[in-house]
Design a protein around this motif. Structure first.
Motif, PDB file in Angstrom:
ATOM      1  N   LEU A  10      20.321  17.746  -4.743  1.00 47.92           N
ATOM      2  CA  LEU A  10      20.226  19.244  -3.595  1.00 47.92           C
ATOM      3  C   LEU A  10      19.952  18.625  -2.148  1.00 47.92           C
ATOM      4  CD1 LEU A  10      19.743  21.631  -6.190  1.00 47.92           C
ATOM      5  CD2 LEU A  10      22.287  21.017  -6.196  1.00 47.92           C
ATOM      6  N   GLY A  11      20.143  17.776  -1.266  1.00 49.51           N
ATOM      7  CA  GLY A  11      19.800  17.957   0.155  1.00 49.51           C
ATOM      8  C   GLY A  11      18.056  18.459   0.609  1.00 49.51           C
ATOM      9  N   ARG A  12      17.115  18.607  -0.527  1.00 47.07           N
ATOM     10  CA  ARG A  12      15.927  18.763  -0.060  1.00 47.07           C
ATOM     11  C   ARG A  12      14.829  17.986  -1.097  1.00 47.07           C
ATOM     12  NH1 ARG A  12      19.924  23.006  -1.478  1.00 47.07           N
ATOM     13  NH2 ARG A  12      19.316  24.921  -0.091  1.00 47.07           N
ATOM     14  N   MET A  20      12.554  25.861  -5.106  1.00 44.75           N
ATOM     15  CA  MET A  20      14.037  26.704  -5.380  1.00 44.75           C
ATOM     16  C   MET A  20      14.076  27.134  -6.591  1.00 44.75           C
ATOM     17  SD  MET A  20      18.308  25.910  -3.646  1.00 44.75           S
ATOM     18  CE  MET A  20      18.066  24.846  -4.717  1.00 44.75           C
ATOM     19  N   LEU A  21      14.901  26.467  -7.406  1.00 45.59           N
ATOM     20  CA  LEU A  21      14.723  26.244  -8.872  1.00 45.59           C
ATOM     21  C   LEU A  21      14.097  27.574  -9.487  1.00 45.59           C
ATOM     22  CD1 LEU A  21      15.586  22.658  -9.568  1.00 45.59           C
ATOM     23  CD2 LEU A  21      17.514  24.257  -8.614  1.00 45.59           C
ATOM     24  N   ASN A  22      12.890  27.494  -9.119  1.00 48.11           N
ATOM     25  CA  ASN A  22      11.995  28.773  -9.834  1.00 48.11           C
ATOM     26  C   ASN A  22      12.346  29.783  -9.313  1.00 48.11           C
ATOM     27  OD1 ASN A  22      10.731  25.701 -10.905  1.00 48.11           O
ATOM     28  ND2 ASN A  22       8.738  26.029  -9.440  1.00 48.11           N
ATOM     29  N   ASN A  23      12.724  29.692  -8.586  1.00 49.74           N
ATOM     30  CA  ASN A  23      12.414  31.072  -7.257  1.00 49.74           C
ATOM     31  C   ASN A  23      14.058  31.950  -7.882  1.00 49.74           C
ATOM     32  OD1 ASN A  23      10.470  31.441  -6.325  1.00 49.74           O
ATOM     33  ND2 ASN A  23      11.216  30.390  -4.261  1.00 49.74           N
ATOM     34  N   MET A  24      15.053  31.025  -8.332  1.00 46.87           N
ATOM     35  CA  MET A  24      16.576  31.471  -9.316  1.00 46.87           C
ATOM     36  C   MET A  24      16.308  31.191 -10.234  1.00 46.87           C
ATOM     37  SD  MET A  24      19.743  28.945  -8.343  1.00 46.87           S
ATOM     38  CE  MET A  24      19.303  28.476  -6.877  1.00 46.87           C
ATOM     39  N   ALA A  39      26.550  23.229  -7.876  1.00 47.58           N
ATOM     40  CA  ALA A  39      25.946  22.304  -7.995  1.00 47.58           C
ATOM     41  C   ALA A  39      23.885  22.998  -8.443  1.00 47.58           C
ATOM     42  CB  ALA A  39      25.127  21.114  -6.743  1.00 47.58           C
ATOM     43  N   LYS A  40      23.566  24.066  -7.910  1.00 48.04           N
ATOM     44  CA  LYS A  40      22.599  24.994  -8.244  1.00 48.04           C
ATOM     45  C   LYS A  40      22.631  25.185  -9.171  1.00 48.04           C
ATOM     46  CE  LYS A  40      21.415  25.508  -2.845  1.00 48.04           C
ATOM     47  NZ  LYS A  40      21.588  26.892  -2.080  1.00 48.04           N
ATOM     48  N   ALA A  41      23.993  25.742  -9.422  1.00 46.80           N
ATOM     49  CA  ALA A  41      23.239  26.714 -11.184  1.00 46.80           C
ATOM     50  C   ALA A  41      23.386  25.826 -12.160  1.00 46.80           C
ATOM     51  CB  ALA A  41      24.932  26.994 -11.752  1.00 46.80           C
ATOM     52  N   LYS A  42      24.142  23.954 -11.980  1.00 45.01           N
ATOM     53  CA  LYS A  42      24.136  23.464 -13.292  1.00 45.01           C
ATOM     54  C   LYS A  42      21.974  23.059 -13.209  1.00 45.01           C
ATOM     55  CE  LYS A  42      28.776  21.282 -12.801  1.00 45.01           C
ATOM     56  NZ  LYS A  42      29.057  20.279 -12.924  1.00 45.01           N
ATOM     57  N   ALA A  43      21.345  22.910 -11.899  1.00 46.21           N
ATOM     58  CA  ALA A  43      19.757  22.513 -12.102  1.00 46.21           C
ATOM     59  C   ALA A  43      19.474  23.410 -12.386  1.00 46.21           C
ATOM     60  CB  ALA A  43      19.986  21.957 -10.191  1.00 46.21           C
ATOM     61  N   ALA A  44      19.472  24.670 -11.936  1.00 52.09           N
ATOM     62  CA  ALA A  44      19.128  25.584 -12.338  1.00 52.09           C
ATOM     63  C   ALA A  44      18.556  26.283 -14.074  1.00 52.09           C
ATOM     64  CB  ALA A  44      18.996  27.120 -11.662  1.00 52.09           C
ATOM     65  N   ARG A  45      20.276  25.604 -14.575  1.00 45.31           N
ATOM     66  CA  ARG A  45      20.441  26.185 -16.039  1.00 45.31           C
ATOM     67  C   ARG A  45      19.436  25.089 -16.760  1.00 45.31           C
ATOM     68  NH1 ARG A  45      26.397  23.600 -18.336  1.00 45.31           N
ATOM     69  NH2 ARG A  45      25.478  22.290 -17.112  1.00 45.31           N
ATOM     70  N   SER A  46      18.886  24.201 -16.328  1.00 43.92           N
ATOM     71  CA  SER A  46      17.842  22.670 -17.675  1.00 43.92           C
ATOM     72  C   SER A  46      16.750  23.870 -17.592  1.00 43.92           C
ATOM     73  CB  SER A  46      17.654  21.507 -16.549  1.00 43.92           C
ATOM     74  OG  SER A  46      17.565  21.366 -15.738  1.00 43.92           O
TER      75      SER A  46
END
Length: 141
Positions: A10-12, A20-24, A39-46
């Motif tokens: 995710l360029g980070r 970012m994923l924890n806050n999401m 892309a962020k939704a797929k990463a946050a889903r897991s």
């Protein structure tokens, strides 16, 4: 070699990505629905599904593990008291991703990340209350 290393960067940096994923996921727990890029939704889903798995067992150890990942006690309480019990009979697949249009500025694919069995009470519930209260006030007058 990058064999079996599937993490979306995710360029980070790693710490920024995890924060970012924890806050999401905390926002998903609190608001029941999050609009973000695909892309962020797929990463946050897991991350979200792992938190529900912790919440389903409900032990104090799992609660501490979730709190150490999410860093927000109110989100952990909602997860363990509302979301995990509603997902008790599911064996996985607690979230859904709905694709939206592309964003105007950078043409990024947008998506909605939401819970499958939990009703989304974010926008509809506050609008319904004032109408009912105004009708009751008009009936009294």
């Amino acid at each position: 070699m990058r064999h079996l290393k599937r993490t979306a960067k995710l360029g980070r940096t790693g710490t920024h990505r995890n924060a970012m994923l924890n806050n999401m996921v905390c926002s998903l727990i609190k608001h029941k629905r999050v609009t973000t890029t695909l892309a962020k939704a797929k990463a946050a889903r897991s991350v979200a599904e792992k938190m529900v798995t912790l919440g389903k067992s409900g032990t104090i150890h799992d609660r501490r593990l979730a709190a150490s990942r999410l860093h927000q006690e109110d989100a952990v309480k909602i997860l363990f008291n509302e979301i995990a019990p509603s997902q008790k009979d599911r064996r996985g697949g607690y979230t859904r991703i709905v694709k939206l249009n592309q964003r105007q500025g950078d043409a990024a694919q947008l998506a909605i990340l939401e819970w499958v069995d939990v009703p989304a009470g974010g926008a509809a519930a506050p609008e319904a209350k004032p109408e009912a209260e105004t009708k009751a006030a008009e009936a009294k007058a």
